[in-house]
Motif scaffolding. Structure first.
Motif, PDB file in Angstrom:
ATOM      1  N   ILE A  44      30.463   3.806 -13.111  1.00 49.84           N
ATOM      2  CA  ILE A  44      30.568   4.647 -14.307  1.00 49.84           C
ATOM      3  C   ILE A  44      29.735   5.909 -14.106  1.00 49.84           C
ATOM      4  O   ILE A  44      28.603   5.846 -13.612  1.00 49.84           O
ATOM      5  CB  ILE A  44      30.067   3.882 -15.543  1.00 49.84           C
ATOM      6  N   GLY A  45      30.286   7.046 -14.502  1.00 49.49           N
ATOM      7  CA  GLY A  45      29.535   8.287 -14.550  1.00 49.49           C
ATOM      8  C   GLY A  45      29.022   8.541 -15.953  1.00 49.49           C
ATOM      9  O   GLY A  45      29.721   8.270 -16.933  1.00 49.49           O
ATOM     10  N   LEU A  46      27.812   9.040 -16.055  1.00 50.80           N
ATOM     11  CA  LEU A  46      27.218   9.359 -17.359  1.00 50.80           C
ATOM     12  C   LEU A  46      27.236  10.864 -17.544  1.00 50.80           C
ATOM     13  O   LEU A  46      26.647  11.607 -16.756  1.00 50.80           O
ATOM     14  CB  LEU A  46      25.784   8.840 -17.434  1.00 50.80           C
ATOM     15  N   ILE A  47      27.894  11.309 -18.610  1.00 49.92           N
ATOM     16  CA  ILE A  47      27.975  12.735 -18.931  1.00 49.92           C
ATOM     17  C   ILE A  47      27.178  12.964 -20.203  1.00 49.92           C
ATOM     18  O   ILE A  47      27.564  12.514 -21.283  1.00 49.92           O
ATOM     19  CB  ILE A  47      29.436  13.178 -19.125  1.00 49.92           C
ATOM     20  N   GLY A  57      28.315  -6.572 -14.226  1.00 48.36           N
ATOM     21  CA  GLY A  57      29.588  -6.021 -13.788  1.00 48.36           C
ATOM     22  C   GLY A  57      29.743  -4.527 -13.878  1.00 48.36           C
ATOM     23  O   GLY A  57      30.833  -4.006 -13.624  1.00 48.36           O
ATOM     24  N   VAL A  58      28.684  -3.791 -14.244  1.00 48.65           N
ATOM     25  CA  VAL A  58      28.784  -2.333 -14.330  1.00 48.65           C
ATOM     26  C   VAL A  58      27.579  -1.685 -13.660  1.00 48.65           C
ATOM     27  O   VAL A  58      26.495  -2.268 -13.586  1.00 48.65           O
ATOM     28  CB  VAL A  58      28.883  -1.834 -15.789  1.00 48.65           C
ATOM     29  N   ARG A  59      27.800  -0.452 -13.216  1.00 50.06           N
ATOM     30  CA  ARG A  59      26.704   0.303 -12.605  1.00 50.06           C
ATOM     31  C   ARG A  59      26.957   1.786 -12.850  1.00 50.06           C
ATOM     32  O   ARG A  59      28.028   2.300 -12.520  1.00 50.06           O
ATOM     33  CB  ARG A  59      26.633   0.026 -11.109  1.00 50.06           C
ATOM     34  N   ILE A  60      25.993   2.469 -13.467  1.00 49.19           N
ATOM     35  CA  ILE A  60      26.071   3.923 -13.589  1.00 49.19           C
ATOM     36  C   ILE A  60      25.663   4.519 -12.256  1.00 49.19           C
ATOM     37  O   ILE A  60      24.605   4.184 -11.709  1.00 49.19           O
ATOM     38  CB  ILE A  60      25.189   4.428 -14.741  1.00 49.19           C
ATOM     39  N   VAL A 118      30.991   7.582 -19.351  1.00 52.27           N
ATOM     40  CA  VAL A 118      30.406   7.612 -20.693  1.00 52.27           C
ATOM     41  C   VAL A 118      30.228   9.071 -21.073  1.00 52.27           C
ATOM     42  O   VAL A 118      29.611   9.836 -20.326  1.00 52.27           O
ATOM     43  CB  VAL A 118      29.052   6.885 -20.732  1.00 52.27           C
ATOM     44  N   ILE A 119      30.764   9.462 -22.229  1.00 50.17           N
ATOM     45  CA  ILE A 119      30.642  10.838 -22.712  1.00 50.17           C
ATOM     46  C   ILE A 119      29.651  10.845 -23.863  1.00 50.17           C
ATOM     47  O   ILE A 119      29.956  10.409 -24.975  1.00 50.17           O
ATOM     48  CB  ILE A 119      32.007  11.387 -23.137  1.00 50.17           C
ATOM     49  N   ALA A 120      28.436  11.301 -23.555  1.00 48.10           N
ATOM     50  CA  ALA A 120      27.345  11.300 -24.537  1.00 48.10           C
ATOM     51  C   ALA A 120      26.817  12.718 -24.719  1.00 48.10           C
ATOM     52  O   ALA A 120      25.615  12.967 -24.725  1.00 48.10           O
ATOM     53  CB  ALA A 120      26.229  10.358 -24.071  1.00 48.10           C
ATOM     54  N   THR A 121      27.745  13.646 -24.861  1.00 46.80           N
ATOM     55  CA  THR A 121      27.457  15.067 -24.994  1.00 46.80           C
ATOM     56  C   THR A 121      27.367  15.467 -26.463  1.00 46.80           C
ATOM     57  O   THR A 121      27.611  14.643 -27.356  1.00 46.80           O
ATOM     58  CB  THR A 121      28.600  15.858 -24.348  1.00 46.80           C
ATOM     59  N   PRO A 122      27.068  16.742 -26.755  1.00 46.08           N
ATOM     60  CA  PRO A 122      27.233  17.212 -28.135  1.00 46.08           C
ATOM     61  C   PRO A 122      28.647  16.941 -28.647  1.00 46.08           C
ATOM     62  O   PRO A 122      29.617  16.925 -27.879  1.00 46.08           O
ATOM     63  CB  PRO A 122      26.943  18.719 -28.026  1.00 46.08           C
ATOM     64  N   ASN A 123      28.762  16.735 -29.951  1.00 45.30           N
ATOM     65  CA  ASN A 123      30.014  16.255 -30.548  1.00 45.30           C
ATOM     66  C   ASN A 123      31.239  17.098 -30.201  1.00 45.30           C
ATOM     67  O   ASN A 123      32.326  16.564 -29.977  1.00 45.30           O
ATOM     68  CB  ASN A 123      29.876  16.207 -32.075  1.00 45.30           C
ATOM     69  N   ARG A 126      41.128   7.938 -15.911  1.00 46.93           N
ATOM     70  CA  ARG A 126      39.845   7.224 -15.973  1.00 46.93           C
ATOM     71  C   ARG A 126      39.493   6.876 -17.417  1.00 46.93           C
ATOM     72  O   ARG A 126      39.400   7.771 -18.274  1.00 46.93           O
ATOM     73  CB  ARG A 126      38.716   8.073 -15.384  1.00 46.93           C
ATOM     74  N   PRO A 127      39.265   5.612 -17.728  1.00 45.28           N
ATOM     75  CA  PRO A 127      38.826   5.229 -19.073  1.00 45.28           C
ATOM     76  C   PRO A 127      37.476   5.853 -19.428  1.00 45.28           C
ATOM     77  O   PRO A 127      36.646   6.144 -18.543  1.00 45.28           O
ATOM     78  CB  PRO A 127      38.734   3.702 -18.989  1.00 45.28           C
ATOM     79  N   VAL A 128      37.248   6.033 -20.719  1.00 45.72           N
ATOM     80  CA  VAL A 128      36.012   6.651 -21.188  1.00 45.72           C
ATOM     81  C   VAL A 128      35.412   5.861 -22.340  1.00 45.72           C
ATOM     82  O   VAL A 128      36.131   5.236 -23.131  1.00 45.72           O
ATOM     83  CB  VAL A 128      36.229   8.113 -21.640  1.00 45.72           C
ATOM     84  N   LEU A 129      34.090   5.893 -22.406  1.00 43.48           N
ATOM     85  CA  LEU A 129      33.341   5.461 -23.583  1.00 43.48           C
ATOM     86  C   LEU A 129      32.836   6.740 -24.223  1.00 43.48           C
ATOM     87  O   LEU A 129      32.003   7.442 -23.646  1.00 43.48           O
ATOM     88  CB  LEU A 129      32.180   4.547 -23.193  1.00 43.48           C
ATOM     89  N   VAL A 130      33.368   7.072 -25.399  1.00 48.82           N
ATOM     90  CA  VAL A 130      33.012   8.299 -26.102  1.00 48.82           C
ATOM     91  C   VAL A 130      32.012   7.954 -27.194  1.00 48.82           C
ATOM     92  O   VAL A 130      32.256   7.064 -28.016  1.00 48.82           O
ATOM     93  CB  VAL A 130      34.263   8.958 -26.719  1.00 48.82           C
ATOM     94  N   GLU A 131      30.901   8.668 -27.214  1.00 49.57           N
ATOM     95  CA  GLU A 131      29.916   8.415 -28.260  1.00 49.57           C
ATOM     96  C   GLU A 131      30.483   8.790 -29.636  1.00 49.57           C
ATOM     97  O   GLU A 131      31.418   9.567 -29.756  1.00 49.57           O
ATOM     98  CB  GLU A 131      28.633   9.210 -27.988  1.00 49.57           C
ATOM     99  N   LYS A 132      29.876   8.195 -30.656  1.00 50.26           N
ATOM    100  CA  LYS A 132      30.281   8.535 -32.024  1.00 50.26           C
ATOM    101  C   LYS A 132      29.595   9.844 -32.426  1.00 50.26           C
ATOM    102  O   LYS A 132      28.511  10.158 -31.911  1.00 50.26           O
ATOM    103  CB  LYS A 132      29.950   7.389 -32.983  1.00 50.26           C
ATOM    104  N   PRO A 133      30.190  10.645 -33.318  1.00 54.05           N
ATOM    105  CA  PRO A 133      31.545  10.471 -33.832  1.00 54.05           C
ATOM    106  C   PRO A 133      32.567  10.761 -32.743  1.00 54.05           C
ATOM    107  O   PRO A 133      32.323  11.582 -31.859  1.00 54.05           O
ATOM    108  CB  PRO A 133      31.621  11.502 -34.959  1.00 54.05           C
ATOM    109  N   VAL A 134      33.700  10.110 -32.837  1.00 54.94           N
ATOM    110  CA  VAL A 134      34.709  10.256 -31.794  1.00 54.94           C
ATOM    111  C   VAL A 134      35.141  11.705 -31.635  1.00 54.94           C
ATOM    112  O   VAL A 134      35.501  12.133 -30.529  1.00 54.94           O
ATOM    113  CB  VAL A 134      35.917   9.350 -32.104  1.00 54.94           C
TER     114      VAL A 134
END
Length: 344
Positions: free
Chosen positions: A7-10, A28-31, A69-74, A89-97
């Protein structure tokens, strides 16, 4: 053990650090890298022994992670998510979506059309306390749910507001904090049919509210209230009571109260009350505590994201679901401005 998913962390702010900590303990995961142009991000990457990139495309090209993982400004959530979806590529988007409901719907459509899953970071849903509460409410253990009361009262220090956006309508406790309470009610108690709201900025005088009171009608006609303020010297909030994050001073109290015709439940303690025999206010209630297996929601969320990437599990909160939470949350300010009941 599942195969390790990369996983890449953005985005390397406070929530980015939380994801790094969660991934470090999740099976099972590794950044594998961090993308963020700030000097602080470079330091965070060094702290975790990871390569640092100023640009997220450079990270994707160099490391070819399985997801991000998308943990940027909204405002960047949807544009970046669409780019990674287009790359498969699947993403985990931080809230709010998203910033707007239409943007959230656009993301949901793009994910469905591409067949690429999106998980949204409403991390509380991964907390065993809330999963147990959901099972109890939806399984009928409380009888018919009639009302719920949520307290979200806490004090943000003055230094928190040194960043100008936090004093504007881009920030504020409705968008930053109340969205969690809306999502919790939807997850545990059911869909929201309508709401009314009042907001106030009387304490700090900023453009954005510092307090809000919201009245909601749920799908089964249960009523819920949420009292919210980030100006209160008070312990009654999920963040302080649950101990989910070590950055907050924990308080031995409760913040959420769910009442049914057969029993009632307090969170996060899972204390429960019911009549052991004859019922009614002339007779004593019996108190007990519901057993559950503790767990870290950030760790579980990262484990789940790995399973989502591998197509072993469906997202617990997909983009369409998270957009529904966003729609209700944005309606709080709309209702406060108009004085009207907002129906969904």
């Amino acid at each position: 053990m599942p195969a390790t998913t990369t996983i890449g962390l953005i985005g390397a702010g406070a929530i980015g650090r939380a994801h790094l900590g969660g991934a470090a303990q999740a099976a099972g995961v590794r950044i594998v890298g961090v993308a963020d142009p700030s000097p602080a991000a470079a330091e965070l990457a060094r702290e975790f022994g990871l390569p640092h990139f100023e640009d997220q495309r450079a990270l994707r090209d160099a490391l070819q992670p399985d997801g991000a993982v998308i943990a940027t400004p909204n405002a960047l959530h949807v544009p970046l998510a669409l780019e990674w979806i287009a790359a498969g590529r699947p993403v985990l988007v931080e809230k709010p979506v998203a910033v707007t409901v239409e943007e959230g719907r656009q993301l949901a459509r793009a994910a469905a059309d591409a067949g690429v899953p999106v998980l949204v970071g409403h991390h509380r849903r991964h907390n065993p306390v809330l999963q147990k509460a959901r099972a109890l409410v939806q399984g009928g253990a409380l009888g018919r749910l009639v009302c719920a009361s949520v307290m979200a009262a806490f004090l943000k220090p003055d230094a928190y507001f040194e960043q100008a956006w936090r004093r504007s309508n881009a920030g504020g406790p409705v968008l930053i904090n109340l969205i969690h309470e809306i999502d919790l009610l939807r997850f545990v108690c059911g869909e929201i049919r309508s709401l009314q709201a009042l907001t106030s900025n009387a304490v700090r005088g900023f453009e954005v509210e510092d307090s809000a009171a919201t009245l909601l009608r749920l799908e089964n006609d249960a009523l819920a209230t949420i009292q919210l303020s980030d100006t209160a010297a008070a312990p009654w909030s999920w963040d302080l009571a649950s101990g989910e994050s070590p950055v907050f001073a924990r308080s031995d109290t409760e913040s959420h109260f769910l009442c049914g015709t057969e029993a009632s439940l307090a969170l996060p303690t899972l204390r429960s009350w019911r009549y052991p025999g004859e019922r009614g206010w002339f007779h004593p209630l019996e108190q007990s505590r519901v057993a559950f297996e503790p767990g870290n929601p950030y760790v579980e969320q990262m484990r789940h994201f790995g399973a989502v990437i591998r197509r072993e599990e469906a997202p617990l909160t997909d983009a369409a679901d998270a957009t529904r939470t966003l729609e209700v949350t944005l309606a709080v300010r709309q209702a406060a401005r108009s004085g009207e009941v907002i129906r969904f």
